[in-house]
Design an enzyme around this catalytic site. Sequence first.
Site, PDB file in Angstrom:
ATOM      1  N   SER A  51       0.803  -1.226   0.000  1.00 52.27           N
ATOM      2  CA  SER A  51       0.000   0.000   0.000  1.00 52.27           C
ATOM      3  C   SER A  51       0.834   1.274   0.000  1.00 52.27           C
ATOM      4  O   SER A  51       0.482   2.248  -0.669  1.00 52.27           O
ATOM      5  CB  SER A  51      -0.959   0.004   1.186  1.00 52.27           C
ATOM      6  OG  SER A  51      -0.255  -0.096   2.409  1.00 52.27           O
ATOM      7  N   CYS A  91      -0.951  -4.049  11.010  1.00 49.79           N
ATOM      8  CA  CYS A  91      -0.061  -4.214   9.869  1.00 49.79           C
ATOM      9  C   CYS A  91       1.098  -5.129  10.273  1.00 49.79           C
ATOM     10  O   CYS A  91       1.727  -4.911  11.318  1.00 49.79           O
ATOM     11  CB  CYS A  91       0.468  -2.857   9.415  1.00 49.79           C
ATOM     12  SG  CYS A  91       1.753  -2.961   8.137  1.00 49.79           S
ATOM     13  N   ASP A 107      -5.126  -1.228  12.113  1.00 52.46           N
ATOM     14  CA  ASP A 107      -6.037  -1.025  10.992  1.00 52.46           C
ATOM     15  C   ASP A 107      -7.461  -1.205  11.512  1.00 52.46           C
ATOM     16  O   ASP A 107      -7.729  -2.099  12.315  1.00 52.46           O
ATOM     17  CB  ASP A 107      -5.768  -2.040   9.874  1.00 52.46           C
ATOM     18  CG  ASP A 107      -4.382  -1.884   9.272  1.00 52.46           C
ATOM     19  OD1 ASP A 107      -3.979  -0.737   8.999  1.00 52.46           O
ATOM     20  OD2 ASP A 107      -3.700  -2.906   9.077  1.00 52.46           O
ATOM     21  N   HIS A 150      -4.801  -6.209   5.002  1.00 54.37           N
ATOM     22  CA  HIS A 150      -6.263  -6.183   4.931  1.00 54.37           C
ATOM     23  C   HIS A 150      -6.807  -7.418   4.200  1.00 54.37           C
ATOM     24  O   HIS A 150      -7.766  -8.056   4.655  1.00 54.37           O
ATOM     25  CB  HIS A 150      -6.744  -4.931   4.200  1.00 54.37           C
ATOM     26  CG  HIS A 150      -6.312  -3.634   4.808  1.00 54.37           C
ATOM     27  ND1 HIS A 150      -5.516  -3.539   5.914  1.00 54.37           N
ATOM     28  CD2 HIS A 150      -6.588  -2.354   4.447  1.00 54.37           C
ATOM     29  CE1 HIS A 150      -5.314  -2.272   6.215  1.00 54.37           C
ATOM     30  NE2 HIS A 150      -5.948  -1.527   5.337  1.00 54.37           N
ATOM     31  N   GLY A 153      -2.763   6.974   4.482  1.00 53.54           N
ATOM     32  CA  GLY A 153      -1.997   7.542   3.385  1.00 53.54           C
ATOM     33  C   GLY A 153      -2.854   7.917   2.196  1.00 53.54           C
ATOM     34  O   GLY A 153      -2.397   7.867   1.050  1.00 53.54           O
TER      35      GLY A 153
END
Length: 274
Positions: free
Chosen positions: A84, A182, A189, A221, A251
């Site tokens: 990501s 993460c 998250d 995710h 982000g």
Amino acid sequence: MSYLKETPLGRSSEYVDQYMPSLLCPVPRWDAREGLELESATLPFHGSDIWNAYELSWLNEKGKPIVAMCELRVPCTTPNIVESKSLKLYLNSFANTRFQSRDAVRAAIEKDVAQTAGGNIEVLLFSLQESAGFPVWEDRGDCVDNIDLNFEHYEYRPDLLLCDQGPEQTGQLYSHLLRSHCPVTDQPDWATVVVRYTGRAISPASFLRYVVSLRNHQGFHEQIIEQMFVDLMTQCSPRHLTVYGRFTRRGGIDINPFRSNSEQPLPNRRTIRQ
């Protein structure tokens, strides 16, 4: 998964503002799927990872900045996910680069991300005016968050899932309480998770306990949602199952994995936290 420390997530990065496809970084899906005993050729689900990028800008031919919202759909059958932070850095590299048209930007993103993911993907760009009319996700089904329980387990416990005895039924459960970490940065998250099924009734209280047990669990995710799909199939054996996660953005990007053995991806409707 020590190699993840070498991805952009695992190190500080410089921000580039000239178009640079090489910034994109793949992460193999097989790593997490091995732990779930999943084979790419016989996945128990289909689906896509729906990415929404809110911080995309480039220059038109006259040098004027243009902004747009970007939606990417990456099939779960691609061999790689896109790391990501690398996507964030890649999209930032458009900032001071001139493109002929919005479609030229869309085509560049589609080509570059497809090459990184290892398969065909879909990219859509929307002006802010177009995006303003998009509906927000409506709560449907049974929200388990208001069930009054005592909680003890904050480490992954799939055995907490229980099914009620009785005839087959079709139901939908959802929770806004999903939290995971993460695997590279250990940052939390946050997500809303929706489960639709046909089979023995899944106990709402047990589903809530299970969601809470993922609170300190590590995974990207996509991996978390696939883990939930496998756990629900293993513990409850529904005939039809859909698991859909809507994660809050980081982000300037949110990631929304959809996995099902019976449905096509649902409309890309943001939740209130997105």
